[in-house]
Structures are given as C-alpha cells and as structure tokens.
Design an enzyme around this catalytic site. Sequence first.
Site, PDB file in Angstrom:
ATOM      1  N   SER A  77      28.209 -64.310  13.658  1.00 38.03           N
ATOM      2  CA  SER A  77      28.571 -65.734  13.690  1.00 38.03           C
ATOM      3  C   SER A  77      29.847 -65.897  14.491  1.00 38.03           C
ATOM      4  O   SER A  77      30.906 -65.369  14.116  1.00 38.03           O
ATOM      5  CB  SER A  77      28.804 -66.259  12.273  1.00 38.03           C
TER       6      SER A  77
ATOM      7  N   HIS B 254      24.792 -66.273  16.314  1.00 33.66           N
ATOM      8  CA  HIS B 254      24.724 -67.319  15.281  1.00 33.66           C
ATOM      9  C   HIS B 254      25.805 -68.360  15.576  1.00 33.66           C
ATOM     10  O   HIS B 254      26.989 -68.031  15.690  1.00 33.66           O
ATOM     11  CB  HIS B 254      24.913 -66.696  13.898  1.00 33.66           C
TER      12      HIS B 254
ATOM     13  N   ASP C 146      27.479 -71.854  14.510  1.00 34.47           N
ATOM     14  CA  ASP C 146      27.687 -72.737  13.358  1.00 34.47           C
ATOM     15  C   ASP C 146      28.223 -74.097  13.779  1.00 34.47           C
ATOM     16  O   ASP C 146      29.338 -74.203  14.294  1.00 34.47           O
ATOM     17  CB  ASP C 146      28.682 -72.092  12.387  1.00 34.47           C
TER      18      ASP C 146
ATOM     19  N   MET D 249      29.443 -77.717  12.566  1.00 32.36           N
ATOM     20  CA  MET D 249      29.944 -78.435  11.383  1.00 32.36           C
ATOM     21  C   MET D 249      30.519 -79.773  11.810  1.00 32.36           C
ATOM     22  O   MET D 249      31.177 -79.866  12.852  1.00 32.36           O
ATOM     23  CB  MET D 249      31.029 -77.621  10.689  1.00 32.36           C
TER      24      MET D 249
ATOM     25  N   HIS E  81      22.853 -73.117  13.696  1.00 28.45           N
ATOM     26  CA  HIS E  81      22.850 -73.496  12.278  1.00 28.45           C
ATOM     27  C   HIS E  81      23.560 -74.842  12.170  1.00 28.45           C
ATOM     28  O   HIS E  81      24.786 -74.916  12.276  1.00 28.45           O
ATOM     29  CB  HIS E  81      23.575 -72.387  11.481  1.00 28.45           C
TER      30      HIS E  81
ATOM     31  N   MET F  42      25.067 -77.757  10.329  1.00 28.63           N
ATOM     32  CA  MET F  42      25.614 -78.260   9.064  1.00 28.63           C
ATOM     33  C   MET F  42      26.121 -79.661   9.369  1.00 28.63           C
ATOM     34  O   MET F  42      27.336 -79.918   9.458  1.00 28.63           O
ATOM     35  CB  MET F  42      26.741 -77.334   8.578  1.00 28.63           C
TER      36      MET F  42
ATOM     37  N   MET G 102      21.733 -69.546   2.263  1.00 30.43           N
ATOM     38  CA  MET G 102      23.194 -69.452   2.253  1.00 30.43           C
ATOM     39  C   MET G 102      23.618 -68.601   1.052  1.00 30.43           C
ATOM     40  O   MET G 102      23.212 -68.864  -0.085  1.00 30.43           O
ATOM     41  CB  MET G 102      23.847 -70.833   2.116  1.00 30.43           C
TER      42      MET G 102
ATOM     43  N   GLY H 209      34.037 -69.505   7.197  1.00 30.70           N
ATOM     44  CA  GLY H 209      33.795 -68.073   7.248  1.00 30.70           C
ATOM     45  C   GLY H 209      34.671 -67.374   6.213  1.00 30.70           C
ATOM     46  O   GLY H 209      35.553 -67.984   5.605  1.00 30.70           O
ATOM     47  N   GLY H 210      34.416 -66.110   6.022  1.00 32.15           N
ATOM     48  CA  GLY H 210      35.289 -65.273   5.207  1.00 32.15           C
ATOM     49  C   GLY H 210      35.206 -65.485   3.707  1.00 32.15           C
ATOM     50  O   GLY H 210      36.112 -65.086   2.975  1.00 32.15           O
TER      51      GLY H 210
ATOM     52  N   ASP I  27      23.166 -65.745   5.108  1.00 32.19           N
ATOM     53  CA  ASP I  27      24.392 -66.151   5.801  1.00 32.19           C
ATOM     54  C   ASP I  27      25.531 -66.351   4.806  1.00 32.19           C
ATOM     55  O   ASP I  27      25.464 -67.237   3.951  1.00 32.19           O
ATOM     56  CB  ASP I  27      24.104 -67.461   6.556  1.00 32.19           C
TER      57      ASP I  27
HETATM   58  C1  DX5 Z   1      29.442 -70.691   6.831  1.00 27.94           C
HETATM   59  C2  DX5 Z   1      28.721 -70.284   8.088  1.00 27.94           C
HETATM   60  C3  DX5 Z   1      28.587 -68.834   8.276  1.00 27.94           C
HETATM   61  C4  DX5 Z   1      29.888 -68.087   8.417  1.00 27.94           C
HETATM   62  C5  DX5 Z   1      29.684 -66.701   7.940  1.00 27.94           C
HETATM   63  O1  DX5 Z   1      29.236 -72.039   6.599  1.00 27.94           O
HETATM   64  O2  DX5 Z   1      27.415 -70.828   8.097  1.00 27.94           O
HETATM   65  O3  DX5 Z   1      27.723 -68.541   9.368  1.00 27.94           O
HETATM   66  O4  DX5 Z   1      30.372 -68.061   9.716  1.00 27.94           O
HETATM   67  O5  DX5 Z   1      30.899 -66.053   7.964  1.00 27.94           O
HETATM   68  P1  DX5 Z   1      31.194 -64.760   7.094  1.00 27.94           P
HETATM   69  O6  DX5 Z   1      30.240 -63.680   7.556  1.00 27.94           O
HETATM   70  O7  DX5 Z   1      32.606 -64.468   7.391  1.00 27.94           O
HETATM   71  O8  DX5 Z   1      30.934 -65.115   5.657  1.00 27.94           O
HETATM   72 ZN    ZN Z   2      25.916 -70.130   9.591  1.00 28.54          ZN
END
Ligand code: DX5
Ligand code: ZN
Length: 229
Positions: free
Chosen positions: A10, A35, A37, A39, A68, A70, A139, A146-147, A181
Amino acid sequence: MTSTLRIAPSILSADFAKLGQEVRAIEAAGADLVHFDVMDNHYVPNLTIGPLVCEAIRPHVQIPIDVHLMVEPVDALIPMFAKAGANIITFHPEASRHVDRTLSMIREYGCKAGVVLNPATSIEHLSHVMDKLDMILLMSVNPGFGGQKFINSTLNKLRQTRALIDAHYAATGQEIWLEVDGGVKADNMASIVAAGADTCVAGSAVFSSPDPDGGYRTVIQSLRDAAKK
Ligand code: DX5
Ligand code: ZN
C-alpha cells in the site's frame, strides 16, 4: 489455503514526494500489485490521493493498480479511475446506494470489481452479488490509516469468506480473489494465508524498511516465506 499468494504494497506508507520512484522500487522488489488507497475525509477521516495521482504513476509500473476507494458516494470516481489506468477497483458497500450497479459499472469500464467489508460489516453483503465480484477485500483494521494493529476476528471471517468463494467456484468456475488489508506483517502472514487469503496488502510493513538497502525486496520475500510456515 490457496497456492497463489499476491503481495500488494500500500503506497499510503510510501514517500509521496517521490512516488514514481517508490512504485518502481516495489515492482522491482517483487510486488504483484500496487495498492492505492483513496480517502475522502467523508467516508473515512483522512484525505489522500485521486485519479490524477493514479494517472501519474501508471507509466512507472507494469503491475496492476489495485484502487481501494474509501469514498462516499462512489460512482462518479469509477470512470475517472478507469481512465487513469486502474486495473482493480474496490469500494465499501455502505458507501454506495446501489451496490449491484456500482459493481456492474466497474466492469463496464474494463476493470476488475470488488467490495470491501469493514471489520464489523457482515459477509451477508456478498450473497446476492457473487457473480459480479472479481475480488473481495476484508479489512483487518478500521479504514482510514496505515500502521494499525491487525484485528484477529478477521481470521474467522477470512475462513467463512474462503468457503463462500470455493463453493461459488465449484458451482460456476468463476474466480474471486480474497484480499486482506490492515496490519499485515511477517508474524501474522501464516495464519492469514491459512485462513484463506490469496492477496495481502502491506503498507507500513513494506515501506518502513529503506529500499536503498534492499529493504523492500527483503520484506516482500519475508512475507512470502512467512506465509509458507
Ligand atoms: C487503511 C488502508 C490500508 C493501509 C494498510 O485504511 O486501506 O491499505 O494502508 O496499511 P498497514 O499495512 O500499515 O496496516
Ligand atoms: Zn487499502
């Protein structure tokens, strides 16, 4: 458990000041998908990247871009991402008024289509649209950042979803990828893959290891090795 394993770094955790270089580096390091993301500070409390950035990174890699979404609403962004070179587009069913229509629209624009289920969203959402799905994304964190830490109840949900996919494949021959994810690391890969995932997103796990030292390749390989244990 399936024999295929796709790793989808990602880019949420990448260095946005040098995104072209980052996506080239993950492809060279053995990633299967990018990937991506998206948002909107509405469906999720964070704001990231859109079709312009997808279009900008597209010429830098050959591997598919896994978008992805969101965002809420969803539909207006589908043609924009398709034109920007997205290969897979997934969205959250709560964010679309007409899930079946949104799935059809993604395929009409030439992309693979999928839905994303949040940790508390039921797999019931899948039951009437299996024939329109190329991917199901579960999810394993609440979307937005992330993280975060992997939510363990996802393992049971993965097993249930894998059973649905396998039954659907046996009845129709239609393949559906099962992606997970959030919070994916080497130390939980074995249980994630054993529970039935064939596609694993990893953001912070990949991008926290500096690439000039071969870090991305090492992490991606360690995820694959851990999956075999
Ligand atoms: C969260 C994202 C993920 C995120 C995953 O909303 O959809 O794709 O980047 O990050 P890690 O692997 O750090 O959990
Ligand atoms: Zn994602």
